[in-house]
Design an enzyme around this catalytic site. Structure first.
Site, short mmCIF file in Angstrom:
data_model
loop_
_atom_site.label_atom_id
_atom_site.label_comp_id
_atom_site.label_asym_id
_atom_site.label_seq_id
_atom_site.Cartn_x
_atom_site.Cartn_y
_atom_site.Cartn_z
N GLU A 121 43.20 41.28 41.36
CA GLU A 121 42.14 41.07 39.80
C GLU A 121 40.82 40.83 39.76
O GLU A 121 40.05 40.21 41.41
CB GLU A 121 43.09 39.91 39.58
CG GLU A 121 44.30 39.50 39.71
CD GLU A 121 45.24 37.98 39.05
OE1 GLU A 121 44.66 37.20 38.64
OE2 GLU A 121 46.43 38.19 38.99
N PRO A 122 40.39 40.76 38.80
CA PRO A 122 38.47 39.96 38.85
C PRO A 122 38.12 38.83 39.02
O PRO A 122 36.96 38.98 39.93
CB PRO A 122 38.56 39.25 37.12
CG PRO A 122 39.44 40.44 36.35
CD PRO A 122 40.53 40.83 37.40
N GLU A 160 43.27 47.48 51.43
CA GLU A 160 44.04 46.29 52.29
C GLU A 160 44.11 45.09 52.99
O GLU A 160 44.38 44.98 54.21
CB GLU A 160 45.15 47.27 53.12
CG GLU A 160 45.81 48.17 52.36
CD GLU A 160 47.13 47.67 51.45
OE1 GLU A 160 46.82 47.45 50.42
OE2 GLU A 160 48.25 47.60 52.05
N GLY A 183 40.31 38.79 45.15
CA GLY A 183 39.54 39.65 45.96
C GLY A 183 41.21 39.45 46.96
O GLY A 183 42.33 39.80 47.24
N ALA A 211 49.79 46.67 42.59
CA ALA A 211 48.60 45.99 41.70
C ALA A 211 48.10 44.40 42.32
O ALA A 211 49.49 43.76 41.85
CB ALA A 211 49.06 46.23 39.78
N LEU A 268 23.93 65.21 61.84
CA LEU A 268 24.09 66.43 61.75
C LEU A 268 22.89 66.75 61.02
O LEU A 268 22.54 67.92 60.72
CB LEU A 268 25.25 66.57 61.04
CG LEU A 268 26.46 66.23 61.44
CD1 LEU A 268 26.85 66.48 60.42
CD2 LEU A 268 26.96 68.16 62.24
N GLY A 269 22.20 65.62 60.39
CA GLY A 269 20.46 66.00 60.19
C GLY A 269 20.39 66.00 58.72
O GLY A 269 21.42 65.81 58.04
N THR A 283 44.95 52.44 42.88
CA THR A 283 45.30 53.11 43.04
C THR A 283 46.30 54.06 42.92
O THR A 283 47.47 53.60 42.42
CB THR A 283 45.44 53.01 44.79
OG1 THR A 283 43.84 52.23 44.77
CG2 THR A 283 45.62 54.79 45.25
#
Lengths: 396, 364
Positions: free
Chosen positions: A129-130, A373, A133, A126, A348-349, A160
């Protein structure tokens, strides 16, 4: 002596891991993409698999002698393993019990005593934070020593394995007046009073992985739960120390990107060859179809991604300072992996837009690998500062 | 094991070429380019370090060291760091020596190598590229036909390094659907070598067109005898050489740009302080690394006695794309100054295009 061939045992490891990914992860890949936040019970068999960890020290074990036949180290094995597993599914890999980034942090700096206590726990990480970043040095969460306990306060987002983990490595500042130098990491176990999982996010990709927000309110943890020294140095050496974890984890994120990109390319190759179009590295790329040329360019990029990742991992194994190379590997793999999975869908369309196939999922999954990360932009900043020898005040 | 560290020998060889380039080439590359020629003495000095002959057995005039594509890759990167035209001129004989040493019959080695592996630099080369749209080295238009125990060669070649001065050259030609190499001697009937070609880059390197009109060579001229050569291996060795030279050029462009961005001030501070410039430099750095690693990976396969067809194909493809991009950044960061020929990034920009356009300028 220069040799870029993977040794047989790593080749075998790759094959073995790919087989495992094919048998166990691919069949449930779509299921847990759709069933966001549901724990993949099929992964229970993997509990304790050391994807991010380090083995505990056994009594009487000596360090291997040098000069005997030299073998590649744990970081390169891990890069190969992570790549193969993420060929199966990156969201599920992030959900393997015990394979959290917190485990990587613990493995990197924990004392033997901490290894004994937390080595078997599933540890999330962790940092974000808000309001913090990429600028991890600006985190607001605080840790104050009160007797034999640290008291933590703050909010952590984008964690995560938030729901499934047993413990979280939390970054907090022990002395906000010291700025970044005060940032330390702490192990907070689930169930600690004042430590609350507030919500889980709904995401573009890696939906099998549970990403959540924690609130720490007067959360008290034992004094011994700090990772590394508690001393606040005048310089930012301490912060650089915690940032060093990234030198090991960034090549692993690059390896994840290599895995997802290789899955997408392999899928494309099968479809192309099923049309009797050759991909045999023979003809001049100017004389083949656009699809073939795009394929070759992507495969060349994938090789470049892999080699930069192996280089950074090899350096870590050889105890060569790899800060620049770790960021280089992630900068390249994050970006190129994203572009490859996008292009595969394009080529691949209709098959590339359909949820009948996994290509669209890989395109969503790979995007996070150029973000977490440290975003691609942060990686470029680190590389540039290092090679130009500029400080963070000069090159902002 | 996977290993990126240089052995003592690799380090020694790399350092000696690096020093040579620093002493003889780095400051003169621009002048050589403008003059359109390379001093013979500068070529001779590099030759004496054994760049083309070290892997040839002593009995044929070489140093009897192991034939090492990785070592050659290191050498080519250093040479091209100084100047790619110089790297090609110095190693043009490798285009002849390497395939003969690697795939020739014993009789061919005995008869061809001693003449090429002499104390003084002598020009030997290979003719592979062809002057037509859609050229592909695997679908050669130059043909060889068997006639009365000899081979008759017909076709047009271009970008043959140093062909006008070459004593012998290997000509790549299609014999009954298989690509082969044939030895053609200077002055052979039916062989004509054109004037020095005028090119986008590599001004100081002489390249020529070569025309073969019913040029008849004896049966012994076919490298490898009746079974011919492993043409994929020939191409792989040439492609790794291209990628290695690309790594050298890109490293050179990067070094110039790093210094420039720190020295050049605008808005009161070095332009390197701006992310728009710094990020380009970061990209140049890791892409240069990537090109080198791709070359080394392919060379490692050859060194282990494995096929490097795929790896060399991808390495050259990548090097062609990325060298152009990196050297473009080189000019762009120097701005108007980068457009001036005296600044070396200009030369690198032109030379970089050769990596994807051409084949077989050197061999590892």
């Amino acid at each position: 002596m220069i040799n870029l061939e993977l040794p047989d045992y790593l080749d075998n490891l790759k094959t073995q891991m790919k087989g495992f990914a094919e048998g166990l992860l691919r069949p449930i890949s779509r299921k847990y993409d759709e069933a966001e936040h549901v724990y993949p019970v099929e992964l229970d068999v993997l509990r304790g698999m050391k994807v991010m960890g380090r083995p505990k020290k056994k009594e009487g074990e000596e360090k291997p002698k040098k000069d005997v036949e030299r073998k590649n180290g744990a970081n390169l094995s891990q890069a190969v393993t992570v790549e193969a597993i993420c060929w199966g599914d990156v969201g599920l890999m992030l959900s393997i019990p015990g394979a959290g980034l917190g485990n990587a942090a613990i493995a990197a700096v924990a004392t033997d005593e901490q290894m004994e206590r937390f080595g078997d726990k599933w540890a999330a990480m962790a940092i974000t934070e808000p309001a913090s970043g990429s600028d991890a040095g600006s985190i607001q969460t605080t840790a104050v020593l009160d007797g034999d306990e640290w008291v933590l306060n703050g909010e952590k987002i984008f964690v995560t394995c938030a729901d499934r983990c047993d413990a979280v490595v939390v970054w907090a500042n022990v002395d906000p007046t010291a700025g970044k130098a005060g940032i330390k990491s702490f192990i907070v176990e689930k169930g600690t009073p004042g430590f609350t999982l507030e919500k889980l996010e709904h995401k573009l990709g890696i939906r099998a992985s549970d990403t959540g927000t924690f609130v720490l309110k007067d959360c008290r943890i034992p004094k011994e739960n700090i990772l590394g020294s508690a001393e606040v140095k005048k310089s930012t050496e301490g912060f650089k120390g915690v940032m060093k974890t990234f030198d090991n984890t960034r090549p692993m994120v690059a390896a994840m990107s290599n895995g997802v990109a290789s899955a997408a390319l392999e899928f494309l190759k099968d479809k192309v060859e099923a049309q009797d179009i050759k991909l045999d590295y023979h003809e001049n790329t100017n004389n083949v179809s656009a699809t073939q040329k795009e394929y070759y360019l992507m495969e060349a990029n994938l090789e470049a991604m892999k080699l930069l990742t192996y280089k950074a991992s090899w350096m870590a194994d050889e105890k060569i300072f790899n800060n620049v190379e770790a960021s280089m590997s992630k900068a390249k793999a994050g970006k190129a992996g994203t572009l490859i999975t996008q292009k595969v869908c394009e080529l691949l369309g209709p098959m590339g837009f359909s949820r009948e196939h996994l290509a669209e999922k890989w395109m969503r999954d790979s995007k996070i690998l150029d973000i977490f990360e440290g975003t691609g932009q942060i990686q470029h900043l680190i590389v540039a500062r290092n090679i130009l020898k500029l400080s963070r005040n000069q090159l902002k | 094991m996977f290993d990126l560290s240089l052995s003592k020998e690799q380090k020694m060889v790399k350092d000696s070429f690096s020093k040579l380039v620093k002493d003889l080439v780095a400051d003169n590359a621009h002048d050589m380019d403008e003059a359109g020629e390379i001093p013979v003495s500068a070529v001779q000095k590099a030759w004496e370090l054994g760049c083309s002959v070290s892997g040839v057995p002593e009995e044929y005039g070489g140093y009897g060291m192991e034939d090492s594509p990785i070592l050659s890759s290191l050498v080519l990167e250093e040479l091209a760091y100084g100047d790619m035209a110089y790297a090609v001129a110095v190693t043009a004989p490798s285009l002849f020596i390497v395939p003969v040493n690697d795939m020739g019959t014993d009789a061919q080695k005995k008869s061809l190598l001693p003449n090429a592996c002499t104390d003084d630099y002598n020009v030997f080369t290979m003719a592979m590229c062809e002057p037509h749209f859609g050229f592909d080295p695997v679908s050669l238009k130059t043909t060889a036909a068997k006639k009365n125990g000899s081979y008759v060669l017909n076709g047009a070649k271009c970008f043959v390094p140093c062909a006008s001065r070459s004593e012998k050259m290997l000509v790549a030609a299609n014999l009954d659907g298989e690509n082969n190499l044939f030895v053609v001697e200077k002055g052979a009937a039916g062989l004509s070598v054109g004037e020095k070609e005028k090119n986008l880059g590599l001004y100081s390197l002489e390249t020529n067109t070569v025309t073969l009109e019913n040029c008849t060579v004896p049966a012994e001229a076919r490298i490898g005898g009746d079974k011919g050569v492993d043409y994929d291996r020939v191409l792989a060795r040439a492609r790794i050489a291209m990628a290695s030279m690309a790594a050298g050029m890109c490293r050179c462009s990067l070094d110039i740009v790093k210094q420039y961005a720190l020295d050049r001030e605008q808005f009161g501070e070095p332009i390197a302080y701006r992310q728009s410039i710094a990020f380009m430099i970061a990209e140049m750095a890791y892409e240069t690394d990537a090109i080198r690693l791709l070359a080394w990976q392919a060379a490692s396969r050859l060194e282990a006695g494995k096929s490097a067809k795929r790896e060399a194909y991808l390495a050259k493809l990548y090097a062609g794309e990325m060298a152009m991009k990196i050297c473009d950044y080189g000019v762009q960061i120097l701005g108007g100054h980068g457009y001036i020929r005296e600044m070396n990034v200009e030369r690198l920009y032109r030379n970089a295009r050769s990596i994807s356009c051409l084949e077989a300028l050197s061999m590892v």
